[in-house]
Scaffold this motif. Structure first.
Motif, PDB file in Angstrom:
ATOM      1  N   VAL A  23       0.844  -1.183   0.000  1.00 28.19           N
ATOM      2  CA  VAL A  23       0.000   0.000   0.000  1.00 28.19           C
ATOM      3  C   VAL A  23       0.889   1.246   0.000  1.00 28.19           C
ATOM      4  CG1 VAL A  23      -1.673   1.283   1.386  1.00 28.19           C
ATOM      5  CG2 VAL A  23      -1.878  -1.198   1.176  1.00 28.19           C
ATOM      6  N   PRO A  24       0.561   2.244  -0.807  1.00 26.71           N
ATOM      7  CA  PRO A  24       1.418   3.436  -0.863  1.00 26.71           C
ATOM      8  C   PRO A  24       1.521   4.128   0.498  1.00 26.71           C
ATOM      9  CG  PRO A  24      -0.148   3.443  -2.671  1.00 26.71           C
ATOM     10  CD  PRO A  24      -0.516   2.312  -1.787  1.00 26.71           C
ATOM     11  N   VAL A  25       2.625   4.865   0.671  1.00 25.93           N
ATOM     12  CA  VAL A  25       2.790   5.585   1.934  1.00 25.93           C
ATOM     13  C   VAL A  25       2.023   6.892   1.881  1.00 25.93           C
ATOM     14  CG1 VAL A  25       5.060   4.561   2.226  1.00 25.93           C
ATOM     15  CG2 VAL A  25       4.849   6.866   1.299  1.00 25.93           C
ATOM     16  N   GLY A  26       1.662   7.370   3.035  1.00 21.54           N
ATOM     17  CA  GLY A  26       0.955   8.636   3.133  1.00 21.54           C
ATOM     18  C   GLY A  26       1.931   9.748   3.423  1.00 21.54           C
ATOM     19  N   VAL A  27       2.217   9.962   4.704  1.00 20.17           N
ATOM     20  CA  VAL A  27       3.201  10.966   5.075  1.00 20.17           C
ATOM     21  C   VAL A  27       4.276  10.278   5.919  1.00 20.17           C
ATOM     22  CG1 VAL A  27       1.573  12.864   5.034  1.00 20.17           C
ATOM     23  CG2 VAL A  27       1.950  11.626   7.154  1.00 20.17           C
ATOM     24  N   ASN A  28       5.476  10.846   5.871  1.00 17.14           N
ATOM     25  CA  ASN A  28       6.571  10.351   6.715  1.00 17.14           C
ATOM     26  C   ASN A  28       6.820   8.868   6.528  1.00 17.14           C
ATOM     27  OD1 ASN A  28       6.686  12.932   7.767  1.00 17.14           O
ATOM     28  ND2 ASN A  28       5.335  12.435   9.480  1.00 17.14           N
ATOM     29  N   GLY A  29       6.631   8.359   5.334  1.00 17.28           N
ATOM     30  CA  GLY A  29       6.951   6.960   5.080  1.00 17.28           C
ATOM     31  C   GLY A  29       6.016   5.983   5.772  1.00 17.28           C
ATOM     32  N   LYS A  30       4.881   6.469   6.231  1.00 20.01           N
ATOM     33  CA  LYS A  30       3.987   5.566   6.955  1.00 20.01           C
ATOM     34  C   LYS A  30       3.006   4.888   6.003  1.00 20.01           C
ATOM     35  CE  LYS A  30       3.723   7.699  11.540  1.00 20.01           C
ATOM     36  NZ  LYS A  30       4.995   8.291  11.466  1.00 20.01           N
ATOM     37  N   THR A  31       2.767   3.644   6.278  1.00 18.79           N
ATOM     38  CA  THR A  31       1.761   2.916   5.527  1.00 18.79           C
ATOM     39  C   THR A  31       1.240   1.786   6.395  1.00 18.79           C
ATOM     40  OG1 THR A  31       1.346   1.544   3.587  1.00 18.79           O
ATOM     41  CG2 THR A  31       3.524   1.437   4.522  1.00 18.79           C
ATOM     42  N   GLY A  32       0.219   1.160   5.958  1.00 19.59           N
ATOM     43  CA  GLY A  32      -0.294   0.021   6.718  1.00 19.59           C
ATOM     44  C   GLY A  32      -1.567  -0.488   6.071  1.00 19.59           C
ATOM     45  N   SER A  33      -1.796  -1.756   6.216  1.00 21.53           N
ATOM     46  CA  SER A  33      -3.092  -2.298   5.806  1.00 21.53           C
ATOM     47  C   SER A  33      -3.423  -3.435   6.764  1.00 21.53           C
ATOM     48  CB  SER A  33      -3.042  -2.758   4.356  1.00 21.53           C
ATOM     49  OG  SER A  33      -2.706  -4.105   4.242  1.00 21.53           O
ATOM     50  N   PRO A  34      -4.679  -3.643   7.036  1.00 18.11           N
ATOM     51  CA  PRO A  34      -5.036  -4.617   8.078  1.00 18.11           C
ATOM     52  C   PRO A  34      -4.742  -6.046   7.632  1.00 18.11           C
ATOM     53  CG  PRO A  34      -7.002  -3.750   7.017  1.00 18.11           C
ATOM     54  CD  PRO A  34      -5.859  -2.997   6.449  1.00 18.11           C
ATOM     55  N   VAL A  35      -4.160  -6.801   8.528  1.00 22.54           N
ATOM     56  CA  VAL A  35      -3.903  -8.216   8.252  1.00 22.54           C
ATOM     57  C   VAL A  35      -5.165  -9.004   8.538  1.00 22.54           C
ATOM     58  CG1 VAL A  35      -2.688 -10.263   9.059  1.00 22.54           C
ATOM     59  CG2 VAL A  35      -1.445  -8.130   8.698  1.00 22.54           C
ATOM     60  N   GLY A  36      -5.571  -9.783   7.552  1.00 17.57           N
ATOM     61  CA  GLY A  36      -6.744 -10.622   7.741  1.00 17.57           C
ATOM     62  C   GLY A  36      -6.352 -12.071   7.592  1.00 17.57           C
ATOM     63  N   GLY A  37      -7.324 -12.904   7.441  1.00 19.21           N
ATOM     64  CA  GLY A  37      -7.021 -14.308   7.259  1.00 19.21           C
ATOM     65  C   GLY A  37      -7.983 -15.159   8.048  1.00 19.21           C
ATOM     66  N   HIS A  38      -7.643 -16.423   8.127  1.00 14.83           N
ATOM     67  CA  HIS A  38      -8.529 -17.362   8.797  1.00 14.83           C
ATOM     68  C   HIS A  38      -7.743 -18.357   9.615  1.00 14.83           C
ATOM     69  CE1 HIS A  38     -12.069 -16.090   6.440  1.00 14.83           C
ATOM     70  NE2 HIS A  38     -11.155 -15.787   5.555  1.00 14.83           N
ATOM     71  N   ASN A  39      -8.354 -18.794  10.716  1.00 11.25           N
ATOM     72  CA  ASN A  39      -7.759 -19.821  11.573  1.00 11.25           C
ATOM     73  C   ASN A  39      -8.646 -21.042  11.594  1.00 11.25           C
ATOM     74  OD1 ASN A  39      -5.796 -18.014  12.528  1.00 11.25           O
ATOM     75  ND2 ASN A  39      -7.191 -17.239  14.065  1.00 11.25           N
ATOM     76  N   TRP A  40      -8.018 -22.194  11.800  1.00  9.72           N
ATOM     77  CA  TRP A  40      -8.813 -23.359  12.154  1.00  9.72           C
ATOM     78  C   TRP A  40      -8.976 -23.362  13.666  1.00  9.72           C
ATOM     79  CZ3 TRP A  40      -5.363 -25.258   8.066  1.00  9.72           C
ATOM     80  CH2 TRP A  40      -6.065 -25.678   6.931  1.00  9.72           C
ATOM     81  N   VAL A  41     -10.220 -23.417  14.113  1.00 13.82           N
ATOM     82  CA  VAL A  41     -10.463 -23.529  15.546  1.00 13.82           C
ATOM     83  C   VAL A  41     -11.191 -24.839  15.817  1.00 13.82           C
ATOM     84  CG1 VAL A  41     -10.516 -21.054  15.957  1.00 13.82           C
ATOM     85  CG2 VAL A  41     -12.629 -22.262  15.422  1.00 13.82           C
ATOM     86  N   VAL A  42     -11.022 -25.334  17.027  1.00 14.61           N
ATOM     87  CA  VAL A  42     -11.604 -26.616  17.399  1.00 14.61           C
ATOM     88  C   VAL A  42     -12.614 -26.394  18.517  1.00 14.61           C
ATOM     89  CG1 VAL A  42     -11.095 -28.927  18.260  1.00 14.61           C
ATOM     90  CG2 VAL A  42      -9.439 -27.747  16.797  1.00 14.61           C
ATOM     91  N   GLY A  43     -13.753 -26.996  18.396  1.00 15.45           N
ATOM     92  CA  GLY A  43     -14.799 -26.838  19.396  1.00 15.45           C
ATOM     93  C   GLY A  43     -14.393 -27.454  20.736  1.00 15.45           C
ATOM     94  N   VAL A  44     -14.794 -26.815  21.813  1.00 17.76           N
ATOM     95  CA  VAL A  44     -14.339 -27.249  23.137  1.00 17.76           C
ATOM     96  C   VAL A  44     -14.828 -28.655  23.474  1.00 17.76           C
ATOM     97  CG1 VAL A  44     -16.305 -26.256  24.353  1.00 17.76           C
ATOM     98  CG2 VAL A  44     -14.088 -26.464  25.507  1.00 17.76           C
TER      99      VAL A  44
END
Lengths: 455, 275, 293
Positions: free
Chosen positions: A319-340
């Motif tokens: 993602v392009p930087v805005g000011v002062n070299g800052k940038t960021g984008s949210p990390v997403g994804g998926h996990n496998w979870v196991v029922g208790v």
């Protein structure tokens, strides 16, 4: 006559009393929360491959992937079943939209699946409610080290492991190389200023040719917050929110930049929010849009577009930087979870652990990377020849390096409702950036994070 | 009064304009379903350029479309039978018998339509879970019938009101009890009214989406709207599939509609919607 | 028609039982919840004990005094939405009914075509309209573009995001009114018109003095039903605008449903009770006024 009216009244009265006695929407009596770790869970299962598992029977798995993606996963499931005869993995498609609610309802009613593909934003919420099996001691020592740190962190809550990372993603800048050249660029723009000035050369708003296409979605607004030094919220190790920073002056600056410099110059000033995802993709696929913010999940579809019959025409950058070299984008994804509830059966637990080890192994993740373009979470998967030679996946590495981690706060997926609505009010001019962000911060504090504020 | 030429022309103009407006979205959906995906998002007005059946092929091979169609058909038909039967018995009672609570009941059926159904979702989910009806068609049949019945009762009551009681009295003389006169005399005379009611109940069930999505959890149990929704995720709306699916979903209703059509009009006109 | 009470109740019992289970019992639960602060975090589940409390009338007070800043704007739009829609449903439905009430060739075909919006599933047609209104690729904009007129982002631009759903809902609601009024028209005795003609009355005079009064009963019923249905109709706003942009086109039902999905059960239930009460009061007043005049 009177007798019947009285009877009706009695029935009604009983109904009211019965309703009054119910404890709300779930009608089962509360029971003690089960202990976090199952007793006597063995962790001697081999990392993958054949091995005699004591469990015979069915394992249920709710998968939130799209049906075309599930076809590939089914092949992996079938292969694992062949290795372990006597165990059937019943994989069912659960539409992503509303799947978290569905899982919670099922968990409350003891009908939860054994395995669930949980969005990273949901995992800590399920864990906090006690719905998940604590996986910390179930896997061989060092199991977690094979994963990228950010995805692994999404499955962790209060220092315990609740979810095994399946796939990771983040928004990146995806561009059309032909249009980049027409705009005088040899590589994707590295800053928003550069994108705006170069993109203007290929933009003609009345002819629907765009240098960039924006979405009226809060997820897509985040690069304009982080790129200016803003943040969403900060949480501590216990998963409590210590600070809400979404309405900081930096965030306001970022949004104002979007409105003043980007909208109306390289992208339309107003657009349909309801269908902007499809429109964004369609324009990019048709070759009339130079750059978009998009994630790896969309790559397979984008490559079907007329502009990308030559795959090398698609370039991916952070993602392009805005000011002062800052940038960021949210990390997403998926996990496998196991029922208790799986934890009550030691053999079943071992089988489930084995299945997850198999599915997260480098080879298996490489298979999905190759066929669906999904980013593996297993570090070794990137070294597998098929993946290492894929130019697009290599480009995603740079994107993931610049992506911002999300905090594991239970219920965090609730932030998007007010966030998105206020973003749209800002985009249509009904609110200023400050008003919209202040309203968002306020809703988060009083509603979403009501019980999660660190105090 | 025979119509003047000018009057006839005006009539046709008005009707043509409205008919086009009525039909247009359905027509456009049909046209879009035959377009390749790349042409659906086009800035040109193209009606038919390169027609293709690909969307239909994809639709029928992805997912379990046939199973979903069977489920929808089952739910809708059972709902229709259930709703029509219950509404008819109830409407008959209101029409024929003077009993205490009669006008209160009528008002009740009007009032029952005022509570927004979406709000009943969560409590109903608990109820059906306790009754072990989740993921079965019966949760839907019960819900749909209940929501269709009030309007059906109001409709049928008006209809029954127009059937002269003398016919039933004649039946009584012949030895029929109250249920006998209902079943043997009134019902056969009420076919148009019953047709309207059946149509209304059928489309209520066939078209419903929200409750189906909440109460059905496994793919084999999905009805058509829920099954179609599996193709959509927040990140992707395959318009080609959606339009093809929409066309296929609409076909049974259209069939029912054409068959019941002449009854629909006469059913609504006789008795029908009176205060 | 005797006062054989038990027979009547025997006929009614199945319906009343089913309605008690599916409508009244959940409604009772809902009403109960309005006096609490139940949400998805404090409701009792098998994993943790319930921690909700009674709050008395606090939910109602918060909403009705405007402390919940969304209620009155959403209510205002819902009322406007209902009035505008029903107005067009009725007038256009009446126009079509009058037109169809004459004898001419092709009238059955027109009737069939005009009933189409009622027959086709509403969520399908809503999606079809959504696509026609699409800002980049929709047919409406493509047609405008072909004539050199500017394209509009219909669903995000004021005032169009209010107008477009109304167009769709009017389109949806006309057939029902048309058929009901047609039925009413066909039961008007022809000799009334003949007598008027002999007295020298014009068409317009017949319309105002014979047709409309004769239609009073049907009209008042369909308008009442239309108001109730339109006030609560969910699919149009949900699929066309999603309540947006930014929640501006939310009507009470969609706003309430959103609250449910966010887990705010008590507040959403309170909204439900308020919606219900508003309609109850409206229908009571309406019927009183209709009876008097």
């Amino acid at each position: 006559m009177k007798r019947h009216l009285r009877l009706a009244g009695l029935v009604a009265g009983v109904a009211i009393v019965a309703a009054a006695c119910s404890t709300g929407t779930a009608s089962t009596a509360p029971s003690k929360a089960p202990s976090a770790a199952p007793s006597g869970a063995p962790s001697t299962a081999p990392s993958s491959g054949t091995g005699d598992l004591a469990y015979k029977g069915e394992i249920t798995y709710w998968n939130t992937m799209r049906d075309i993606e599930m076809v590939e996963v089914q092949k992996q499931v079938d292969a694992w079943q062949t290795l372990h005869p006597g165990i059937t993995v019943k994989m069912t498609l659960t539409p992503f939209d509303g799947a978290d609610k569905k899982y919670e309802t099922a968990a409350n009613n003891k009908t939860a699946p054994d395995i669930f593909r949980s969005d990273v934003g949901w995992t800590s919420g399920f864990a906090a409610q006690g719905m998940l099996l604590d996986l910390t001691t179930l896997f061989p020592a060092g199991f977690g080290d094979q994963f990228l740190p950010a995805p692994l962190a999404t499955g962790t809550y209060q220092s315990k492991l609740w979810g095994v990372p399946q796939v990771t993603d983040a928004l990146g800048l995806q561009c059309n190389k032909t249009l980049l050249t027409a705009a005088g660029l040899t590589a994707p723009p590295t800053s928003w200023d550069e994108l705006v000035s170069a993109g203007a050369k290929v933009t003609n708003l009345t002819e629907q040719k765009y240098g960039f296409y924006m979405r009226g979605d809060s997820y897509w607004s985040q690069p304009f917050i982080w790129g200016w030094g803003g943040t969403l919220f900060t949480a501590n190790a216990e998963g409590k929110v210590t600070d809400i920073g979404v309405n900081s002056p930096e965030s306001v600056n970022g949004w104002n930049y979007l409105k003043d410099k980007v909208l109306g110059t390289v992208t339309p000033a107003t657009w349909d929010f309801k269908t902007d995802y499809d429109n964004m993709n369609a324009g990019f696929k048709a070759g009339t849009t130079m750059c978009i913010l998009q994630g790896p999940w969309a790559v397979a579809d984008i490559l079907k577009g007329a502009a990308f019959t030559d795959k090398t025409n698609l370039v991916i950058a952070p993602v392009p930087v805005g000011v002062n070299g800052k940038t960021g984008s949210p990390v997403g994804g998926h996990n496998w979870v196991v029922g208790v509830d799986v934890g009550t059966n030691a053999d079943k637990t071992a089988a489930v652990v084995n299945f997850l080890q198999y599915m997260t192994s480098a080879d298996q993740q490489a298979v999905l990377a190759k066929s669906l373009g999904l980013l593996p979470t297993n570090i070794a998967a990137y070294a597998v020849p098929d993946v290492a030679s894929d130019p697009l996946i290599n480009q995603w590495n740079a994107v993931m390096a610049a992506a911002t981690n999300r905090s594991g706060v239970p219920g965090a997926q609730g932030i998007y409702d007010s966030f998105g609505k206020n973003f749209q009010l800002f985009l249509t001019g009904s609110s200023t950036a400050k008003e919209a962000l202040d309203a968002t911060a306020n809703t988060w504090e009083t509603t979403v994070f009501k019980n999660q504020m660190a105090q | 009064m025979k119509m003047s030429r000018r009057h006839l022309a005006l009539t046709h103009v008005i009707l043509i304009i409205f008919a086009i407006w009525s039909v247009f979205p359905v027509f456009w959906t049909l046209v879009t379903s035959f377009k390749p995906e790349s042409q659906i998002f086009s800035t040109q007005i193209k009606v038919i350029d390169q027609p293709t059946l690909q969307n239909y092929i994809d639709l029928l091979t992805r997912g379990d479309f046939v199973q979903w169609a069977i489920n929808s058909l089952f739910v809708s038909l059972v709902t229709t039978v259930f709703a029509v039967f219950l509404a008819a018995t109830c409407a008959y009672a209101i029409s024929r018998f003077r009993f205490r609570g009669r006008s209160a009941s009528l008002y009740l059926f009007l009032v029952a339509q005022m509570f927004p159904a979406v709000i009943l979702l969560i409590p109903l989910f608990s109820i059906f879970t306790n009754l072990k009806l989740i993921d079965t068609p019966w949760a839907l049949v019960l819900s749909y019938a209940t929501f269709a019945i009030p309007f059906c009762i109001l409709m049928l009551k008006g209809f029954f009101d127009t059937i002269p009681y003398e016919l039933e009295e004649a039946g009584r003389v012949d030895g029929l009890g109250p249920f006998g006169t209902f079943w043997r005399i009134v019902i056969p005379l009420s076919v148009p009214g019953l047709a309207v009611t059946a149509f209304f109940a059928f489309i209520t069930a066939w078209n419903e989406f929200l409750f189906a999505r909440s109460f059905l959890t496994s793919e084999e149990a999905f009805t058509l709207p829920v099954g179609m929704a599996t193709f959509i995720d927040p990140f992707n709306q395959p318009w080609g599939l959606l339009t093809a699916g929409s066309v296929l979903i609409t076909i049974p209703v259209m069939i029912f509609f054409f068959v019941a059509q002449r009854f629909l009009i006469s059913g609504m006109t006789t008795g029908g919607v009176k205060g | 028609m005797g006062s054989r009470g038990w027979v009547a109740w025997a006929f009614m019992a199945p319906v009343l039982l089913v309605m008690a289970l599916i409508v009244f019992y959940p409604m009772a639960i809902g009403v109960f919840q309005t006096f609490t602060n139940i949400d998805n975090l404090n409701q009792g589940t098998r994993f943790r004990p319930p921690s909700w409390e009674f709050v008395g009338l606090q939910n109602y007070i918060d909403i009705l005094t405007g402390k919940d800043t969304k209620f009155y704007p959403v209510l205002a739009w819902t009322v406007v939405w209902t009035v505008v829609n029903v107005f067009f449903h009725y007038t256009l439905g009446l126009l079509l009914a009058l037109t169809l009430n004459q004898r001419f060739r092709g009238r059955t075909s027109y009737r069939m075509l005009l009933l189409l919006p009622w027959a086709v599933p509403a969520y399908i047609t809503a999606i079809a309209w959504l696509f026609i209104f699409n800002g980049e690729y929709g047919l409406l904009n493509n047609v405008l573009g072909a004539f050199g007129m500017p394209r509009v982002a219909w669903l995000s631009t004021f005032p169009w995001y209010y107008i477009m759903p109304i167009i769709v809902n009017v389109w949806l609601g006309i057939p029902f009114m048309m058929v009901a009024l047609l039925g009413g028209l066909q039961s008007i005795p022809g000799d009334l018109y003949e007598a008027a003609q002999m007295d020298g009355a014009s068409r317009t005079q017949s319309f105002w003095n014979i047709t409309l009064p004769q239609l009073r009963s049907v009209s008042s019923t369909v308008i009442l039903l239309g108001c109730i249905w339109t006030f609560n109709i969910f699919v149009v706003i949900y699929f066309i605008t999603g309540g947006g942009p930014g929640g501006k086109t939310d009507i009470l039902v969609t706003y309430t449903y959103n609250g449910f999905t966010l887990g705010q059960y008590a507040i959403a239930a309170t909204y439900g009770v308020i919606i219900f009460s508003l309609l109850l009061v409206f229908s009571a007043v309406y019927r009183r006024v209709a009876r008097e005049s």
